[in-house]
Design an enzyme around this catalytic site. Structure first.
Site, PDB file in Angstrom:
ATOM      1  N   GLU A 763      92.793 116.620  56.041  1.00  0.00           N
ATOM      2  CA  GLU A 763      94.373 116.823  56.950  1.00  0.00           C
ATOM      3  C   GLU A 763      94.692 116.868  58.476  1.00  0.00           C
ATOM      4  O   GLU A 763      93.811 117.720  59.036  1.00  0.00           O
ATOM      5  CB  GLU A 763      95.296 117.859  56.697  1.00  0.00           C
ATOM      6  CG  GLU A 763      96.438 118.694  56.639  1.00  0.00           C
ATOM      7  CD  GLU A 763      96.635 119.239  58.332  1.00  0.00           C
ATOM      8  OE1 GLU A 763      96.794 118.263  59.563  1.00  0.00           O
ATOM      9  OE2 GLU A 763      96.805 120.045  58.722  1.00  0.00           O
ATOM     10  N   CYS A 797      99.597 121.978  63.765  1.00  0.00           N
ATOM     11  CA  CYS A 797      99.623 120.727  63.448  1.00  0.00           C
ATOM     12  C   CYS A 797     101.114 119.538  63.144  1.00  0.00           C
ATOM     13  O   CYS A 797     100.935 118.244  63.449  1.00  0.00           O
ATOM     14  CB  CYS A 797      98.627 120.521  62.020  1.00  0.00           C
ATOM     15  SG  CYS A 797      99.013 121.567  60.806  1.00  0.00           S
TER      16      CYS A 797
END
Length: 1007
Positions: A763, A797
């Protein structure tokens, strides 16, 4: 009191009341008018009602005939066009013809009628109109309380404007009140007891930073602006009532009331009231505490008792957050509570001046009869109803009781629409007294029934359902269905105290040296890295031993030794360990949160929810491994038996980030462990102390030695070595795209002795955008964008780093956003009054400041906040004039820097949003059904949020992860995440022996 006799009197009085207003109905239900016809249709057709109220809500933003026609078309045509009333259908059918004069004319009629509906419930849009309406009400014999519309203040600037709005109306009213004669009194007080000027205030609107976690700061912020208003009211000889809003403000509101009532400057003045809501389960206790406080301080006060206006909101928020529902869940229960509290107030009428606020004739009659039985003087209670809502009720009340006060909102139509929607929702609900009494024509005897009897009858007709059956899968595993861990509820004082105590406890442990943990043993090294508090880098929380390549070899060897036994451990047994770990996290939630507050600068709620997400991963993956651990039959041909099952891939290297130091770390680690893969865990050097907590959790949970190995280390020394090691089969990584791509490159090269292709789960961040459409609700959009961009300093994020605003609403949005950004507090995360804290370390500080300078060159700085000199602080920065090609619009910053982009229309906004190499999260604020559907199709991100913030994905409910350069692999917290740690196998057996074939129930046979 003889309650049986009183109940008979209540029914008799109610019947007399109904007889006195026979044949009359509130204008909202009058079918002779446009409003009545539309509302009648809405009450008969739930789908239309939803569309109508949503259209009413967005109407003030539709400033052009084109936008109005488009929204009429979107809300009232299509498949549901047959289910709209005739007074709308013609306009809706014509609305597709944007150039049609007929369509525009009908659109204008619709707007005029809905705006007229809204104006029916407010006394004016400005002070001149308000005073004119108040004069008329006074002449008609009614008292009033004035409330200024506009509850959602997103900045201190708006709070100042809101305060000035009250000052303006008070100045205007002061000139008029001298000409007003007191109602039913020869003196200067209405009814001999109540000031003629009465004002109601919603306290949260006076302080934009109001929050449950900071009661003291919230009360101080509210007082700053409410106190001058109250001082002015007292000087005028008036009265003020402090309204009760959402539950999250209740504690601050009650404390505000006590502070103001006991203020030495005002303690002589008894005409200050507060509102309590009967639908809250806690109200009776609150009432008793207020009465005790009043007795102790010898300060009489007023109290308005309402049923409550936020039932749906409180119920949904509680259910989504995993909290007990704080309101009574049926109308009779609220009615019972109102009567019970009314009696308690009347029993203390020497202290409390009662303001009974209700349109319910049963409730009104109950108060009148209880007051009579208790010999309460008429001057100690009054009745209140909403302006424009229940004309027959107020008329009957005036005739019977004589003491009626109308709650009179005034102000701009924009917030007026929100008020209108809430009133419409209340009064078209199936259980609404006004609807039942004046629209549905329910029998008077039923309307006047004692709510206790109503409740018994309803329960008998629909007994409580048994708990939902556990699925066969969960029943077989012995587990209950998965539920997300509850959010932190800061309305509970113990939750706030838990943080204070935990932070002090954690701080007392600073100075320790933390070893590695390999094969069940603590291992020390001479290479140490200090972990410090980013709000004060001089405060070293601990020294962390660093692994080198030798320690990595030892950790992998320990994992290799542990692998065969853990691989062959039944899934149920592996799940047990994860569930024990979840219970440990839950028990230690404050402590685990406190480490994050001090080590990485997370705010209280951010830290607690990080721990909650970690618990969710443990609980969810425990259930998932049991599901996947059962061999599954494939096909159903006679004579063969095919089973698909999974085995763990092998040793997993988990390379974790610092921004979600427990949630993501435990998420990746627990997924591997659940599947039977031993783990070598490398935490970020910024959050290694939080990482050490995982050692303690897994040790206590009984995880076998070698299955989890804690190896903090310098990336330059052991990062590549761990990734490239031939014994590592899976690499789970969360971090920057640069490191993620390097891991993939290194993992792709087969090393000597390597027996398996490495699986990389990565990720890698995002450049997330939120689109603000021209019809967006800015009250919501501004608050949610602030949260998405600046909560935890934008170090997520999923954080919003680009806001793309459609041109027609651009200036209005920018004005509100910039003022909101100027209003928040910045400082150490351990102080709950601070909205934003420091970034995680000095290197992050340097990186973000460099991007602020890039932003200065590429656009125009709208906001650049000053920050504390000491600590890892960076200025909250908002920059406009950014185009898709700018670096600020393309590169992940990981800090509180927000780029504002202007798009000519919604389609261009989506194109801007999709114009980066990332595809992680995004959000849209729009009330256009067509645009929301377009976003679903075309806004290409892994997690898209409509009319909410872009952060805070929940395990199971919103599996998290993106594509393009945002990630490789499946979504964390989703049904296929564990498959990445597993290799599927299939075994096929020929079951036929010399023609004999066992037959299974689901075998296929050709007849």
């Amino acid at each position: 009191m003889d309650m049986q006799q009183i109940d008979q009197n209540i029914v008799a009085r109610g019947k007399e009341f109904f007889a006195s207003i026979k044949g009359e109905a509130p204008s909202i239900f009058n079918k002779g008018f446009w409003t009545g016809k539309v509302m009648d249709w809405a009450m008969q057709h739930e789908d239309f009602k939803v569309q109508l109220f949503r259209f009413v809500d967005v109407l003030p933003y539709l400033n052009t005939s084109d936008s109005l026609q488009r929204h009429i078309d979107e809300y009232f045509t299509g498949e549901g066009a047959g289910d709209i009333p005739a007074v709308l259908k013609w306009g809706a059918e014509k609305s597709g013809l944007f150039g049609s004069l007929a369509a525009k004319a009908m659109g204008k009629i619709i707007r005029t009628n809905i705006e007229g509906m809204a104006k029916q419930f407010i006394i004016g849009e400005n002070t001149k109109e308000a005073v004119k309406s108040l004069n008329k009400l006074r002449k008609d014999g009614f008292a009033f309380t004035v409330d200024l519309l506009g509850e959602a203040t997103v900045s201190e600037f708006e709070c100042d404007e809101y305060m000035q709005g009250y000052m303006d109306v008070l100045n205007a009213v002061e000139k008029e009140q001298k000409s007003w004669k007191a109602h039913n009194s020869s003196g200067d007080l209405d009814w001999g007891c109540a000031p003629k000027v009465n004002v109601s205030v919603k306290p949260s609107a006076f302080y934009s930073q109001s929050k449950a976690v900071d009661v003291a700061g919230t009360v101080s912020g509210m007082l700053k602006r409410i106190r001058p208003i109250y001082k002015r009211i007292v000087q005028m000889g008036g009265a003020m009532c402090i309204d009760m809003e959402q539950l999250k403000y209740k504690e601050a509101t009650l404390e505000l009331f006590k502070r103001l009532r006991s203020d030495p400057e005002f303690s002589h003045w008894p005409h200050l009231s507060v509102v309590l809501q009967a639908y809250l389960r806690s109200t009776e206790d609150d009432l008793k505490e207020l009465i005790a406080w009043g007795r102790e301080t010898k300060l009489p006060f007023g109290l308005r008792l309402v049923k409550g206006a936020y039932w749906d909101y409180e119920t949904v928020v509680a259910m989504q957050s995993g909290w007990p529902v704080p309101v009574w869940t049926s109308k009779p229960e609220s009615d019972i509570a109102h009567e019970r509290c009314s009696r308690l107030i009347l029993e203390n009428s020497d202290l409390v001046y009662f303001q009974c606020a209700s349109h319910n004739i049963r409730t009104i009659s109950a108060v009148m009869e209880m007051a009579k039985a208790l010999s309460v003087p008429e001057q100690r209670f009054e009745f209140q109803v909403l302006y424009g809502m229940a004309e027959p009720v107020r008329k009957g009340l005036k005739n019977v009781a004589g003491r009626v006060r109308l709650y009179c909102p005034y102000g701009d139509l924009l917030p007026g629409m929100a008020y209108l929607v809430r009133r419409l929702l209340e009064n078209t609900a199936n259980e609404s007294f006004l609807r039942q009494g004046f629209a549905d024509n329910v029998d008077v005897a039923q309307l006047m029934e004692n709510p206790s009897q109503t409740l018994e009858r309803e329960r008998a007709a629909a007994p409580c359902k048994a708990p939902a059956e556990v699925s066969a899968k969960d029943q077989a595993s012995g587990l209950t269905p998965f539920r997300n861990d509850p959010y932190v509820d800061f309305t509970i004082p113990a939750m706030r105290k838990g943080f204070v105590d935990a932070i002090a406890e954690v701080r007392a442990r600073k100075g320790r040296t933390y070893p590695l943990f390999i094969g069940g043993r603590e291992v020390t090294t001479s290479d140490l890295i200090p972990s410090y508090n980013p709000a004060d880098p001089d405060e070293v929380l601990g020294q962390v031993c660093q692994a080198g390549t030798a320690e990595v070899d030892d950790a992998i060897a320990a994992a290799e030794r542990a692998f065969p036994a853990w691989r062959d451990t039944p899934a149920e047994k592996r799940a047990e360990v994860l569930l024990k770990a979840a219970a440990i996290c839950r028990r230690r939630s404050f402590e685990l949160s406190a480490w994050q507050v001090l080590e990485v600068g997370k705010q209280w709620d951010q830290a607690y929810h990080d721990v909650g997400e970690a618990i969710d991963f443990l609980e969810y993956y425990a259930r998932e491994t049991i599901r996947l651990g059962k061999p599954r039959r494939m096909g159903n041909m006679p004579g063969e038996l095919n089973h698909l099952f999974y085995q763990p891939k092998g040793i997993a290297a988990v390379v974790a980030p610092w921004n979600f130091p427990l949630a993501i770390s435990l998420g990746m680690t627990s997924a591997a462990i659940a599947c039977g893969c031993p783990v070598v865990y490398k935490p970020s050097s910024i959050s290694s102390l939080v990482g050490w907590g995982m050692v303690e959790i897994f040790r206590e949970a009984g995880l076998p030695d070698g299955v989890f190995n804690y190896c903090p280390g310098r990336g330059s020394v052991m990062g590549d070595y761990l990734v490239e090691h031939p014994k590592v089969s899976v690499i789970a990584f969360t971090g920057s795209v640069e490191v993620g791509l390097r891991i993939q490159e290194k993992a792709a090269v087969v090393r000597p002795g390597q027996e398996q292709c490495k699986k990389v789960i990565a990720e890698m961040g995002g450049k997330n955008a939120i689109i603000v459409d021209d019809d967006a609700d800015l009250d919501e959009a501004v608050i949610q964008i602030m949260y998405s961009s600046f909560a935890f300093q934008g170090q997520k994020c999923s954080a919003c780093s680009r806001v793309i605003v459609v041109e027609p609403i651009y200036e209005r949005f920018i004005a509100r956003l910039t003022e909101a950004a100027k209003s928040i507090k910045i400082g150490p995360a351990e102080d709950p009054s601070n909205y934003m804290g420091p970034v995680a370390d000095l290197q992050q500080q340097k990186n973000v400041r460099e991007y602020v300078e890039i932003a200065r060159k590429e656009g125009r700085i709208l906001v650049e906040r000053e920050v504390p000199a000491k600590g890892c602080y960076v200025p909250l920065t908002i920059v406009e004039g950014i185009r898709p090609e700018h670096r600020i619009a393309q590169e992940e910053i990981f800090g509180p820097v927000l780029a504002v982009m202007k798009a000519k229309d919604f389609t261009e906004a989506i194109a801007f949003a999709n114009s980066t190499r990332f595809a992680l999260t995004g959000a849209v604020f729009s009330r256009s059904p067509r645009h929301l559907e377009q976003a679903r199709r075309e806004f290409r991100v892994g997690n898209l949020y409509l009319n909410r913030n872009s952060t805070g994905a929940l395990v199971y409910r919103q599996p998290f992860g993106g594509f393009k350069m945002s990630g490789v692999g499946s979504k964390a917290g989703g049904p296929d995440y564990l498959l990445q740690f597993l290799d599927p196998r299939c075994v096929s057996e020929n079951t036929m022996r010399r023609g004999f074939t066992p037959i299974a129930e689901d075998d296929e046979w050709i007849c």
